[in-house]
Enzyme design. Structure first.
Site, short mmCIF file in Angstrom:
data_model
loop_
_atom_site.label_atom_id
_atom_site.label_comp_id
_atom_site.label_asym_id
_atom_site.label_seq_id
_atom_site.Cartn_x
_atom_site.Cartn_y
_atom_site.Cartn_z
N CYS A 75 5.85 13.97 -18.49
CA CYS A 75 4.79 13.16 -18.05
C CYS A 75 4.29 13.38 -16.16
O CYS A 75 5.67 13.34 -15.38
CB CYS A 75 4.50 11.71 -17.67
SG CYS A 75 3.02 10.80 -16.73
N GLU A 76 3.12 14.46 -15.99
CA GLU A 76 2.61 15.20 -15.05
C GLU A 76 2.83 14.27 -13.42
O GLU A 76 3.23 14.52 -12.80
CB GLU A 76 2.16 16.19 -14.60
CG GLU A 76 0.48 15.84 -14.98
CD GLU A 76 -0.19 16.75 -15.22
OE1 GLU A 76 -1.70 16.33 -14.61
OE2 GLU A 76 0.09 18.08 -15.71
N HIS A 77 2.41 12.95 -13.92
CA HIS A 77 2.40 11.89 -12.78
C HIS A 77 3.52 10.97 -12.44
O HIS A 77 3.87 10.72 -11.40
CB HIS A 77 1.47 10.85 -13.47
CG HIS A 77 -0.07 11.70 -13.43
ND1 HIS A 77 -0.77 11.52 -15.03
CD2 HIS A 77 -0.60 12.85 -13.09
CE1 HIS A 77 -1.76 12.16 -15.12
NE2 HIS A 77 -1.67 12.89 -14.01
N HIS A 78 4.50 11.37 -13.14
CA HIS A 78 5.59 10.15 -13.06
C HIS A 78 6.36 11.24 -13.58
O HIS A 78 7.83 10.62 -13.99
CB HIS A 78 5.66 9.27 -13.85
CG HIS A 78 4.65 8.50 -13.17
ND1 HIS A 78 3.19 7.78 -14.07
CD2 HIS A 78 4.35 7.37 -12.26
CE1 HIS A 78 2.66 7.37 -14.06
NE2 HIS A 78 2.90 6.94 -12.29
N GLN A 116 -0.38 14.29 -22.13
CA GLN A 116 -0.88 14.44 -23.51
C GLN A 116 -2.76 15.02 -24.02
O GLN A 116 -2.25 16.30 -25.14
CB GLN A 116 -0.49 13.11 -24.54
CG GLN A 116 -0.91 13.59 -25.83
CD GLN A 116 -0.34 12.37 -26.58
OE1 GLN A 116 0.07 10.93 -26.15
NE2 GLN A 116 -0.76 11.74 -27.70
N HIS A 144 4.30 6.92 -24.32
CA HIS A 144 5.35 7.39 -22.73
C HIS A 144 5.44 6.65 -21.88
O HIS A 144 5.33 5.30 -21.94
CB HIS A 144 3.59 7.86 -22.39
CG HIS A 144 2.72 8.73 -22.99
ND1 HIS A 144 2.45 9.61 -22.01
CD2 HIS A 144 1.83 8.66 -23.72
CE1 HIS A 144 2.05 10.79 -22.96
NE2 HIS A 144 1.47 9.91 -23.87
N CYS A 146 6.50 6.54 -19.12
CA CYS A 146 5.53 6.02 -18.28
C CYS A 146 4.58 4.93 -18.29
O CYS A 146 4.62 3.33 -17.53
CB CYS A 146 4.94 7.22 -17.46
SG CYS A 146 3.74 7.79 -18.32
#
Length: 185
Positions: A75-78, A116, A144, A146
């Site tokens: 995940c690019e956010h976490h 995703q 995920h 996250c």
């Protein structure tokens, strides 16, 4: 290009920032291990054009489907993993791709932090552009971390995405045949 020295420095800073002793026996080699892991998880070892180059002449097939391709990405956010299965189908025009290449193409696109939805679309677009089939459809189903281990904490929840190009985007009957074959909604 992966910079292992920057990764090692960043990991040491992270270890210190969370209040750990970077000289503790279990953590001393962690920066090096993380740098090696980053090379394995984030650096594709194959060229995308080469992956699409191994094709075979085919008189035709209504659909080529490879399903349940296990994948892992981040995940690019976490920067936490998400993992699951991908299903790839296409309608060939005069040529089919070597079957092992389908799974390798999925792996190729997993080697970066992302969402995703984009992973699914990038795989479909690559097949559409490189193989030039009548149509392609890609579906992914993933858990995920996250979502599972932090925040809302819903382990086992799965996210489903799909991307369709060509005749799969235009023909609902064909799309339904794909979803029936993979046994997903």
């Amino acid at each position: 290009m992966l910079d292992k020295n920057k990764i090692k420095k960043a990991v040491n800073l992270f270890i210190e920032a969370i209040g750990e002793d970077k000289n503790r026996e279990g953590l001393v080699e962690t920066p090096e291990r993380v740098a090696r892991m980053a090379d394995e998880l984030f650096c594709p070892k194959e060229n995308l054009t080469q992956l699409f180059s191994k094709t075979f002449t085919s008189a035709g097939s209504e659909m080529v489907l490879e399903k349940d391709i296990v994948f892992y990405s981040f995940c690019e956010h976490h920067l936490l993993p998400f993992f699951g299965v991908a299903h790839v189908a296409y309608i060939p025009v005069d040529k089919v791709l070597g079957l092992s290449k389908i799974a390798r193409i999925v792996d190729y696109f997993c080697k970066k932090p992302q969402i995703q939805e984009n992973l699914t679309a990038e795989i479909a677009d690559a097949f559409w552009q490189h193989l030039k089939p009548e149509g392609v459809i890609v579906a992914t189903q993933a858990e995920h971390l996250c979502l599972s281990m932090r925040g809302v904490k819903k382990p086992g929840a799965k996210t489903f995405t799909y991307a369709a190009r060509g005749c799969f985007a235009e023909n609902n009957t064909l799309k339904e045949r794909f979803f029936t074959a993979i046994k997903l909604p």
